[in-house]
Scaffold this motif. Structure first.
Motif, PDB file in Angstrom:
ATOM      1  N   THR A  48       1.020  -1.196   0.058  1.00  9.63           N
ATOM      2  CA  THR A  48      -0.060  -0.061   0.061  1.00  9.63           C
ATOM      3  C   THR A  48       0.842   1.249  -0.039  1.00  9.63           C
ATOM      4  N   ARG A  49       1.484   1.526   1.081  1.00 12.20           N
ATOM      5  CA  ARG A  49       2.516   2.781   1.391  1.00 12.20           C
ATOM      6  C   ARG A  49       3.475   2.549   0.198  1.00 12.20           C
ATOM      7  N   THR A  50       4.245   1.766  -0.023  1.00 14.84           N
ATOM      8  CA  THR A  50       5.622   1.609  -0.856  1.00 14.84           C
ATOM      9  C   THR A  50       5.019   1.916  -2.238  1.00 14.84           C
ATOM     10  N   ILE A  51       4.100   1.347  -2.772  1.00 14.36           N
ATOM     11  CA  ILE A  51       3.736   1.373  -3.827  1.00 14.36           C
ATOM     12  C   ILE A  51       3.265   2.819  -4.372  1.00 14.36           C
ATOM     13  N   ILE A  98      11.237  -2.545  -7.713  1.00 13.45           N
ATOM     14  CA  ILE A  98      10.745  -3.788  -7.741  1.00 13.45           C
ATOM     15  C   ILE A  98      10.464  -4.678  -6.406  1.00 13.45           C
ATOM     16  N   ARG A  99       9.425  -5.263  -6.139  1.00 11.28           N
ATOM     17  CA  ARG A  99       9.279  -5.735  -4.883  1.00 11.28           C
ATOM     18  C   ARG A  99       9.276  -7.164  -5.022  1.00 11.28           C
ATOM     19  N   SER A 100       9.801  -8.124  -4.373  1.00  9.08           N
ATOM     20  CA  SER A 100       9.494  -9.718  -4.852  1.00  9.08           C
ATOM     21  C   SER A 100       9.619 -10.356  -3.698  1.00  9.08           C
ATOM     22  N   GLN A 126      15.882  -7.268   2.583  1.00 11.94           N
ATOM     23  CA  GLN A 126      16.043  -5.916   2.449  1.00 11.94           C
ATOM     24  C   GLN A 126      15.084  -4.949   1.924  1.00 11.94           C
ATOM     25  N   HIS A 127      14.849  -3.669   2.530  1.00  9.16           N
ATOM     26  CA  HIS A 127      13.943  -2.763   1.929  1.00  9.16           C
ATOM     27  C   HIS A 127      14.575  -1.383   2.402  1.00  9.16           C
ATOM     28  N   PRO A 128      15.662  -0.973   1.449  1.00  6.32           N
ATOM     29  CA  PRO A 128      16.430  -0.241   1.772  1.00  6.32           C
ATOM     30  C   PRO A 128      15.658   1.392   1.583  1.00  6.32           C
ATOM     31  N   SER A 129      14.709   1.521   0.807  1.00  4.18           N
ATOM     32  CA  SER A 129      13.993   2.797   0.464  1.00  4.18           C
ATOM     33  C   SER A 129      13.123   3.131   2.023  1.00  4.18           C
ATOM     34  N   GLN A 130      12.561   2.024   2.553  1.00  4.83           N
ATOM     35  CA  GLN A 130      12.065   2.174   3.920  1.00  4.83           C
ATOM     36  C   GLN A 130      12.851   2.634   4.757  1.00  4.83           C
ATOM     37  N   THR A 131      14.246   1.874   5.022  1.00  2.83           N
ATOM     38  CA  THR A 131      15.138   2.519   5.987  1.00  2.83           C
ATOM     39  C   THR A 131      15.513   3.816   5.545  1.00  2.83           C
ATOM     40  N   GLY A 159      11.705  -9.539   9.543  1.00  5.35           N
ATOM     41  CA  GLY A 159      11.383  -8.342   8.989  1.00  5.35           C
ATOM     42  C   GLY A 159      12.556  -7.680   8.304  1.00  5.35           C
ATOM     43  N   ARG A 160      12.123  -7.548   7.082  1.00  8.30           N
ATOM     44  CA  ARG A 160      13.342  -7.007   6.096  1.00  8.30           C
ATOM     45  C   ARG A 160      13.666  -5.331   6.490  1.00  8.30           C
ATOM     46  N   THR A 161      12.516  -4.803   7.011  1.00  7.98           N
ATOM     47  CA  THR A 161      12.698  -3.419   7.498  1.00  7.98           C
ATOM     48  C   THR A 161      13.756  -3.277   8.595  1.00  7.98           C
ATOM     49  N   ILE A 162      13.723  -4.080   9.369  1.00  8.58           N
ATOM     50  CA  ILE A 162      14.547  -4.576  10.663  1.00  8.58           C
ATOM     51  C   ILE A 162      15.967  -4.591  10.232  1.00  8.58           C
ATOM     52  N   THR A 220       7.262  -3.766  14.777  1.00 10.95           N
ATOM     53  CA  THR A 220       6.815  -4.472  13.452  1.00 10.95           C
ATOM     54  C   THR A 220       5.860  -5.676  13.449  1.00 10.95           C
ATOM     55  N   ARG A 221       5.178  -5.756  12.694  1.00  6.91           N
ATOM     56  CA  ARG A 221       4.266  -6.856  12.314  1.00  6.91           C
ATOM     57  C   ARG A 221       4.940  -8.130  12.247  1.00  6.91           C
ATOM     58  N   VAL A 222       4.339  -9.056  12.908  1.00  8.11           N
ATOM     59  CA  VAL A 222       4.857 -10.742  12.894  1.00  8.11           C
ATOM     60  C   VAL A 222       4.403 -10.927  11.272  1.00  8.11           C
ATOM     61  N   GLN A 223       5.728 -11.314  10.600  1.00  7.65           N
ATOM     62  CA  GLN A 223       5.453 -11.278   8.986  1.00  7.65           C
ATOM     63  C   GLN A 223       4.902 -12.796   8.828  1.00  7.65           C
ATOM     64  N   LYS A 224       3.581 -12.937   8.816  1.00  6.47           N
ATOM     65  CA  LYS A 224       2.826 -14.069   8.547  1.00  6.47           C
ATOM     66  C   LYS A 224       3.178 -14.936   7.367  1.00  6.47           C
ATOM     67  N   HIS A 260       6.756   2.434  13.221  1.00  5.69           N
ATOM     68  CA  HIS A 260       6.307   1.321  12.582  1.00  5.69           C
ATOM     69  C   HIS A 260       6.290   1.360  11.139  1.00  5.69           C
ATOM     70  N   PRO A 261       6.792   0.493  10.340  1.00  5.34           N
ATOM     71  CA  PRO A 261       6.733   0.677   8.867  1.00  5.34           C
ATOM     72  C   PRO A 261       5.134   0.619   8.368  1.00  5.34           C
ATOM     73  N   LEU A 262       4.465  -0.041   9.105  1.00  2.00           N
ATOM     74  CA  LEU A 262       2.972  -0.454   8.832  1.00  2.00           C
ATOM     75  C   LEU A 262       3.084  -1.379   7.584  1.00  2.00           C
ATOM     76  N   PRO A 263       2.012  -2.169   7.408  1.00  2.00           N
ATOM     77  CA  PRO A 263       0.938  -2.306   8.177  1.00  2.00           C
ATOM     78  C   PRO A 263       0.999  -2.907   9.590  1.00  2.00           C
ATOM     79  N   ARG A 264      -0.008  -2.307  10.432  1.00  2.00           N
ATOM     80  CA  ARG A 264       0.068  -2.848  11.822  1.00  2.00           C
ATOM     81  C   ARG A 264      -1.276  -4.110  11.866  1.00  2.00           C
TER      82      ARG A 264
HETATM   83  C1  NCD Z   1       6.950  -3.635   5.248  1.00  2.00           C
HETATM   84  C2  NCD Z   1       7.556  -4.261   4.144  1.00  2.00           C
HETATM   85  O1  NCD Z   1       6.545  -4.470   3.157  1.00  2.00           O
HETATM   86  O2  NCD Z   1       8.381  -4.893   4.567  1.00  2.00           O
HETATM   87  N1  NCD Z   1       5.823  -2.588   4.726  1.00  2.00           N
HETATM   88  C3  NCD Z   1       6.123  -1.622   4.297  1.00  2.00           C
HETATM   89  O3  NCD Z   1       6.818  -1.525   3.051  1.00  2.00           O
HETATM   90  N2  NCD Z   1       6.028  -0.315   4.761  1.00  2.00           N
HETATM   91  C4  NCD Z   1       6.733  -4.174   6.657  1.00  2.00           C
HETATM   92  C5  NCD Z   1       5.385  -5.321   6.478  1.00  2.00           C
HETATM   93  O4  NCD Z   1       4.955  -5.692   5.736  1.00  2.00           O
HETATM   94  O5  NCD Z   1       5.356  -5.681   7.677  1.00  2.00           O
END
Ligand code: NCD
Length: 303
Positions: A48-51, A98-100, A126-131, A159-162, A220-224, A260-264
């Motif tokens: 949602t946010r990233t795109i 790109i997100r994969s 990794q998720h460098p633009s989030q960082t 968690g890639r944002t972590i 962060t959310r638990v990455q189900k 929080h990078p969201l979504p929560r």
């Molecule tokens: C994160 C992701 O996709 O890694 N969301 C985001 O880009 N803001 C975190 C997540 O999905 O929990």
């Protein structure tokens, strides 16, 4: 910088330059123009946010975007390889975000594409633009990136944002309090990475106890979707919850910010939202300026 793939590749000076550019874009001092450019957004995973923030960033700079949101409507469904998809999209666009689901996908794309690649998340890696937007948010709220105390709370394993944030902050002498159930601990390839030897990691099973020390609480959310075993997810999905009471009863610094990078899902209760500590929606907004900075830098539209 030709691509943005991993925070492991980014030096402190590049981070500082990027934050400075984002600040100038936010204040209106710099207005990059990419009106002759087309950017492709290739999202193999939900977003949602990233795109939306990448797309908005492109449009705010008068650029154009072409979008694949999910694989359902693309030739990936017919069995086209990843490399062929990237080579094709690279014929139509000047930059690819790109997100994969696959770790290393963005790096591989950067070897195939003629144009800059931005990694918008590759599996648990990794998720460098989030960082960069997290660092922008930290700098904005704390006035510095140096010597901060940051709690990393939640899914430190997947968690890639972590993972990205640990590398991004590693240049600035941080102390990380690691708050996670044992199944979700920070992977040892990160914790024991020689590149992170100046980072102070402290295992902190009791979040309440460390709250008075914190400048930033990064939840962060638990990455189900990364669990191989649904039962394992069930065991850990409710292992922590940040409430207004937990924060207020434990003597936080007045300058503490919760990110929080969201979504929560349920890891921060909504009564935290109206406190002065909550910063996650402003953090999401900051993504816009950082993503304008990243794109304009990679396209040579901002010096
Ligand atoms: C994160 C992701 O996709 O890694 N969301 C985001 O880009 N803001 C975190 C997540 O999905 O929990």
């Amino acid at each position: 910088m030709n691509h943005l793939i991993s925070m492991r590749d980014i030096k402190a000076g590049d981070i500082e330059q990027m934050l400075l550019l984002a600040e100038k874009i936010e204040s209106g001092k710099v207005k990059p123009d990419i009106s002759d450019k087309v950017c492709a957004l290739l999202f193999y995973e939900p977003s949602t946010r990233t795109i939306f923030s990448f797309d908005t960033a492109i449009k705010r700079m008068n650029g154009k975007s072409i979008i694949m949101a999910g694989v359902e409507s693309s030739s990936v469904k017919k069995g086209e390889t990843f490399a062929d998809t990237i080579s094709t999209v690279s014929q139509y666009s000047d930059l690819i975000v790109i997100r994969s689901t696959v770790e290393g996908a963005a790096r591989y794309a950067s070897e195939v594409s003629e144009h800059p690649i931005v990694n918008a998340g590759d599996g648990s890696n990794q998720h460098p633009s989030q960082t960069l937007l997290d660092l922008y948010s930290i700098k904005k709220t704390q006035g510095t990136l140096e010597n901060l105390s940051i709690a990393l709370v939640g899914d430190l394993r997947f968690g890639r944002t972590i993972h990205s944030l640990v590398y991004g902050l590693s240049h600035f002498s941080p102390t990380f309090y690691l708050v996670a159930p044992s199944h979700l601990r920070l992977p040892s390839y990160i914790r024991h990475d020689p590149a992170l030897k100046s980072v102070n990691f402290i295992d902190s099973p009791n979040l309440a106890e460390i709250i008075p020390n914190l400048d930033i609480m990064y939840v962060t959310r638990v990455q189900k979707e990364r669990f191989v075993d649904a039962e394992e997810y069930e065991k850990v999905k409710n292992s922590y919850q940040i409430t207004r009471q937990l924060i207020e009863e434990n003597n936080p610094k007045q300058s503490l910010k919760i990110l929080h990078p969201l979504p929560r899902v349920n890891e921060i209760t909504t009564d935290v939202d109206e406190t002065k500590y909550a910063y996650y929606f402003q953090q999401a907004r900051n993504g816009l300026f950082i993503r304008q900075a990243i794109i304009s830098k990679l396209l040579g539209a901002a010096k």
